[in-house]
Write a protein that holds these residues in place. Structure first.
Motif, short mmCIF file in Angstrom:
data_model
loop_
_atom_site.label_atom_id
_atom_site.label_comp_id
_atom_site.label_asym_id
_atom_site.label_seq_id
_atom_site.Cartn_x
_atom_site.Cartn_y
_atom_site.Cartn_z
N ARG A 1 -5.43 0.58 -3.22
CA ARG A 1 -6.55 0.84 -4.12
C ARG A 1 -6.24 0.33 -5.53
NH1 ARG A 1 -7.58 5.65 -2.66
NH2 ARG A 1 -5.91 6.61 -3.87
N ASP A 2 -5.00 0.53 -5.99
CA ASP A 2 -4.63 0.10 -7.34
C ASP A 2 -4.62 -1.42 -7.47
OD1 ASP A 2 -4.37 2.72 -8.08
OD2 ASP A 2 -2.18 2.76 -7.93
N ASP B 1 -2.51 3.54 1.00
CA ASP B 1 -3.82 3.76 0.39
C ASP B 1 -3.77 3.67 -1.13
OD1 ASP B 1 -4.98 4.08 2.85
OD2 ASP B 1 -4.97 6.28 2.78
N ARG B 2 -2.83 4.35 -1.74
CA ARG B 2 -2.78 4.41 -3.20
C ARG B 2 -2.55 3.03 -3.81
NH1 ARG B 2 1.54 7.51 -7.06
NH2 ARG B 2 0.67 6.74 -9.00
N LEU C 1 -5.73 -3.88 -5.02
CA LEU C 1 -6.88 -4.59 -4.47
C LEU C 1 -8.21 -4.07 -4.98
CD1 LEU C 1 -5.68 -4.73 -0.75
CD2 LEU C 1 -5.49 -6.53 -2.47
N GLY C 2 -8.22 -2.87 -5.53
CA GLY C 2 -9.46 -2.27 -5.98
C GLY C 2 -10.21 -1.51 -4.90
N ARG C 3 -9.64 -1.45 -3.71
CA ARG C 3 -10.26 -0.73 -2.60
C ARG C 3 -9.16 -0.30 -1.64
NH1 ARG C 3 -9.90 -4.17 1.61
NH2 ARG C 3 -9.82 -6.37 1.12
N VAL C 4 -9.45 0.71 -0.87
CA VAL C 4 -8.50 1.15 0.15
C VAL C 4 -8.60 0.20 1.35
CG1 VAL C 4 -7.89 3.04 1.72
CG2 VAL C 4 -8.69 3.54 -0.59
N PRO C 5 -7.49 -0.36 1.78
CA PRO C 5 -7.57 -1.26 2.94
C PRO C 5 -7.97 -0.50 4.20
CG PRO C 5 -5.29 -0.98 2.22
CD PRO C 5 -6.15 -0.23 1.26
N GLY C 6 -8.72 -1.16 5.05
CA GLY C 6 -9.13 -0.56 6.31
C GLY C 6 -7.95 -0.47 7.28
#
Length: 115
Positions: free
Chosen positions: A25-26, A21-22, A28-33
């Motif tokens: 987010r850093d 998750d971290r 890709l700019g979003r949390v992957p599903g």
């Protein structure tokens, strides 16, 4: 062949990092599903297995395993140093690895066809 195995190891480790998750987010700019995380884990594991096959091809099973562990360690260390400080550098490193990794293979093929 060593550079190719190192590049594949680096990309595999980076893809495994994107499954978290971290780091996802850093970078890709979003949390992957859930599906994205599963796909990243499978792809990262496949890339690391591919690097292992490359090491087996170059050195055989005994030395190849040891070399692979060393290459994965180096790739992981580079990511450990890059991700907290410069996320863009980690992504740039993966792009450079994709561009530079085929060079040893091409040089080897040219040597085979030339001689």
């Amino acid at each position: 062949m060593i550079a190719l195995a190192l590049a594949v190891s680096y990309i595999g480790m980076l893809v495994l990092c994107l499954a978290m998750d971290r780091h996802g987010r850093d970078v890709l700019g979003r949390v992957p599903g859930r599906g994205g995380r599963l796909a990243a884990r499978l792809l990262g594991s496949a890339l690391l297995a591919g690097a292992l096959v490359l090491c087996f091809d170059r050195w055989g099973h005994a030395i190849g395993t040891t070399a692979w562990l060393g290459l994965v360690t180096v790739a992981g260390l580079v990511l450990i140093l890059l991700l907290p400080f410069s996320v863009r550098a980690a992504g740039t490193g993966a792009r450079m690895a994709c561009l530079l990794a085929p060079l040893p293979v091409g040089a080897m093929a040219m040597g085979v066809f030339a001689g």
